[in-house]
Motif scaffolding. Structure first.
Motif, PDB file in Angstrom:
ATOM      1  N   UNK A 168       0.833  -1.206   0.000  1.00  0.00           N
ATOM      2  CA  UNK A 168       0.000   0.000   0.000  1.00  0.00           C
ATOM      3  C   UNK A 168       0.866   1.254   0.000  1.00  0.00           C
ATOM      4  N   UNK A 169       1.956   1.251   0.750  1.00  0.00           N
ATOM      5  CA  UNK A 169       2.873   2.399   0.731  1.00  0.00           C
ATOM      6  C   UNK A 169       3.498   2.581  -0.649  1.00  0.00           C
ATOM      7  N   UNK A 170       3.669   1.476  -1.369  1.00  0.00           N
ATOM      8  CA  UNK A 170       4.269   1.543  -2.705  1.00  0.00           C
ATOM      9  C   UNK A 170       3.299   2.084  -3.746  1.00  0.00           C
ATOM     10  N   UNK A 171       2.005   2.185  -3.387  1.00  0.00           N
ATOM     11  CA  UNK A 171       1.033   2.755  -4.315  1.00  0.00           C
ATOM     12  C   UNK A 171      -0.052   1.803  -4.777  1.00  0.00           C
ATOM     13  N   UNK A 172      -0.015   0.555  -4.326  1.00  0.00           N
ATOM     14  CA  UNK A 172      -1.077  -0.394  -4.669  1.00  0.00           C
ATOM     15  C   UNK A 172      -2.306  -0.132  -3.797  1.00  0.00           C
ATOM     16  N   UNK A 173      -3.494  -0.302  -4.390  1.00  0.00           N
ATOM     17  CA  UNK A 173      -4.746  -0.096  -3.666  1.00  0.00           C
ATOM     18  C   UNK A 173      -5.495  -1.425  -3.544  1.00  0.00           C
ATOM     19  N   UNK A 174      -5.928  -1.806  -2.338  1.00  0.00           N
ATOM     20  CA  UNK A 174      -6.686  -3.053  -2.174  1.00  0.00           C
ATOM     21  C   UNK A 174      -8.045  -2.961  -2.878  1.00  0.00           C
ATOM     22  N   UNK A 175      -8.483  -4.067  -3.485  1.00  0.00           N
ATOM     23  CA  UNK A 175      -9.784  -4.053  -4.149  1.00  0.00           C
ATOM     24  C   UNK A 175     -10.603  -5.324  -3.924  1.00  0.00           C
ATOM     25  N   UNK A 176     -10.019  -6.359  -3.348  1.00  0.00           N
ATOM     26  CA  UNK A 176     -10.775  -7.595  -3.162  1.00  0.00           C
ATOM     27  C   UNK A 176     -10.099  -8.435  -2.091  1.00  0.00           C
ATOM     28  N   UNK A 177     -10.918  -9.256  -1.393  1.00  0.00           N
ATOM     29  CA  UNK A 177     -10.394 -10.231  -0.434  1.00  0.00           C
ATOM     30  C   UNK A 177     -10.963 -11.609  -0.757  1.00  0.00           C
ATOM     31  N   UNK A 178     -10.205 -12.627  -0.391  1.00  0.00           N
ATOM     32  CA  UNK A 178     -10.657 -14.006  -0.584  1.00  0.00           C
ATOM     33  C   UNK A 178     -10.068 -14.876   0.517  1.00  0.00           C
ATOM     34  N   UNK A 179     -10.634 -16.055   0.686  1.00  0.00           N
ATOM     35  CA  UNK A 179     -10.095 -17.054   1.604  1.00  0.00           C
ATOM     36  C   UNK A 179      -9.500 -18.172   0.766  1.00  0.00           C
ATOM     37  N   UNK A 180      -8.238 -18.477   1.015  1.00  0.00           N
ATOM     38  CA  UNK A 180      -7.571 -19.562   0.306  1.00  0.00           C
ATOM     39  C   UNK A 180      -7.348 -20.728   1.259  1.00  0.00           C
ATOM     40  N   UNK A 181      -7.779 -21.900   0.851  1.00  0.00           N
ATOM     41  CA  UNK A 181      -7.573 -23.124   1.628  1.00  0.00           C
ATOM     42  C   UNK A 181      -6.744 -24.067   0.781  1.00  0.00           C
ATOM     43  N   UNK A 182      -5.729 -24.676   1.392  1.00  0.00           N
ATOM     44  CA  UNK A 182      -4.841 -25.568   0.656  1.00  0.00           C
ATOM     45  C   UNK A 182      -4.363 -26.682   1.572  1.00  0.00           C
ATOM     46  N   UNK A 183      -3.883 -27.751   0.955  1.00  0.00           N
ATOM     47  CA  UNK A 183      -3.208 -28.791   1.727  1.00  0.00           C
ATOM     48  C   UNK A 183      -1.954 -28.196   2.357  1.00  0.00           C
ATOM     49  N   UNK A 184      -1.690 -28.566   3.599  1.00  0.00           N
ATOM     50  CA  UNK A 184      -0.487 -28.073   4.270  1.00  0.00           C
ATOM     51  C   UNK A 184       0.744 -28.588   3.517  1.00  0.00           C
ATOM     52  N   UNK A 185       1.554 -27.695   2.932  1.00  0.00           N
ATOM     53  CA  UNK A 185       2.693 -28.155   2.121  1.00  0.00           C
ATOM     54  C   UNK A 185       3.741 -28.910   2.926  1.00  0.00           C
ATOM     55  N   UNK A 186       3.765 -28.726   4.247  1.00  0.00           N
ATOM     56  CA  UNK A 186       4.704 -29.470   5.084  1.00  0.00           C
ATOM     57  C   UNK A 186       4.319 -30.938   5.170  1.00  0.00           C
ATOM     58  N   UNK A 187       3.005 -31.202   5.094  1.00  0.00           N
ATOM     59  CA  UNK A 187       2.529 -32.575   5.136  1.00  0.00           C
ATOM     60  C   UNK A 187       2.527 -33.217   3.758  1.00  0.00           C
ATOM     61  N   UNK A 188       2.688 -32.383   2.732  1.00  0.00           N
ATOM     62  CA  UNK A 188       2.788 -32.887   1.367  1.00  0.00           C
ATOM     63  C   UNK A 188       4.237 -33.170   0.963  1.00  0.00           C
ATOM     64  N   UNK A 189       5.173 -32.773   1.833  1.00  0.00           N
ATOM     65  CA  UNK A 189       6.576 -33.006   1.550  1.00  0.00           C
ATOM     66  C   UNK A 189       7.250 -31.911   0.748  1.00  0.00           C
ATOM     67  N   UNK A 190       6.545 -30.807   0.504  1.00  0.00           N
ATOM     68  CA  UNK A 190       7.131 -29.712  -0.262  1.00  0.00           C
ATOM     69  C   UNK A 190       8.027 -28.823   0.598  1.00  0.00           C
ATOM     70  N   UNK A 191       7.757 -28.773   1.892  1.00  0.00           N
ATOM     71  CA  UNK A 191       8.509 -27.939   2.817  1.00  0.00           C
ATOM     72  C   UNK A 191       8.819 -28.740   4.080  1.00  0.00           C
ATOM     73  N   UNK A 192       9.882 -28.371   4.802  1.00  0.00           N
ATOM     74  CA  UNK A 192      10.181 -29.070   6.053  1.00  0.00           C
ATOM     75  C   UNK A 192       9.045 -28.921   7.062  1.00  0.00           C
ATOM     76  N   UNK A 193       8.834 -29.932   7.834  1.00  0.00           N
ATOM     77  CA  UNK A 193       7.739 -29.904   8.807  1.00  0.00           C
ATOM     78  C   UNK A 193       7.935 -28.809   9.853  1.00  0.00           C
ATOM     79  N   UNK A 194       9.192 -28.441  10.152  1.00  0.00           N
ATOM     80  CA  UNK A 194       9.433 -27.488  11.219  1.00  0.00           C
ATOM     81  C   UNK A 194       9.495 -26.034  10.737  1.00  0.00           C
ATOM     82  N   UNK A 195       9.239 -25.770   9.457  1.00  0.00           N
ATOM     83  CA  UNK A 195       9.268 -24.378   9.009  1.00  0.00           C
ATOM     84  C   UNK A 195       7.942 -23.692   9.362  1.00  0.00           C
TER      85      UNK A 195
END
Length: 203
Positions: A168-195
């Motif tokens: 917002x300080x850079x000049x972008x203006x908010x215009x929409x919100x959404x809820x994103x639901x996803x599989x936990x990437x730590x449980x999918x093996x994409x990221x370490x479990x402790x991150x």
């Protein structure tokens, strides 16, 4: 396999299945470049293209994104990622400090007369030194060097807590919100479990 559907309660809490994460996403845009607030590049800083180096891109993406559960690029096949980075309408850069990659900037011009700021991030230790301001200024400059009518970005509640205010300080203006639901990437093996310990693993 079908994905179980959960009815969203718009006036209260909604339980999520285990092994899922959720975030509030805020979409922002700018229709013209704001007055330039230049952050001078420090000596040794340079932007280097990552269009033909998917391995280097993944390494930098992981270093920046692990604390914030960035996973979308890690879940892609090598072929899919290389196809994006090699597209002439996609620009991906590593910010170098003279010795190391310390930042990532990715712009996508594949939509007609639009540009998306797909990723902008810094490795731990590079925050608070003017690096982010330099990168977002570069993003704005490079985006509006093309014939576009809109430059847009999104951030979410899993990102750095200062990210939304930064855009917002850079000049972008908010215009929409959404809820994103996803599989936990730590449980999918994409990221370490402790991150990202600020987001508990629920399995």
């Amino acid at each position: 396999m079908t994905t179980p559907q959960t009815l969203l309660n718009l006036d209260g809490y909604t339980d999520l299945p285990s092994r899922k994460i959720a975030a509030i996403v805020t979409y922002l845009e700018m229709r013209s470049p704001p007055p330039a607030l230049r952050e001078q590049a420090q000596e040794g800083w340079s932007l280097q293209s990552l269009s033909s180096d998917a391995d280097r891109y993944r390494t930098l993406y992981r270093r920046i994104g692990e604390p914030w559960l960035w996973f979308s690029r890690l879940a892609m096949s090598d072929e899919e990622l290389s196809g994006i980075l090699g597209d002439p309408k996609v620009e991906a850069y590593a910010l170098r400090d003279g010795q190391n990659d310390i930042g990532l900037l990715e712009l996508d011009f594949r939509s007609e007369r639009e540009a998306e700021l797909v990723f902008l991030g810094l490795v731990p230790g590079a925050v608070g030194k003017g690096t982010g301001r330099f990168l977002v200024n570069e993003a704005i400059r490079r985006a509006f060097a093309h014939p576009i009518d809109r430059f847009f970005v999104h951030t979410c509640s899993l990102d750095h807590p200062a990210a939304l205010a930064f855009y917002m300080r850079a000049g972008f203006m908010p215009y929409r919100r959404a809820i994103e639901v996803a599989d936990d990437p730590r449980l999918q093996g994409h990221l370490p479990r402790d991150c990202a310990p600020h987001v508990p693993v629920l399995d």
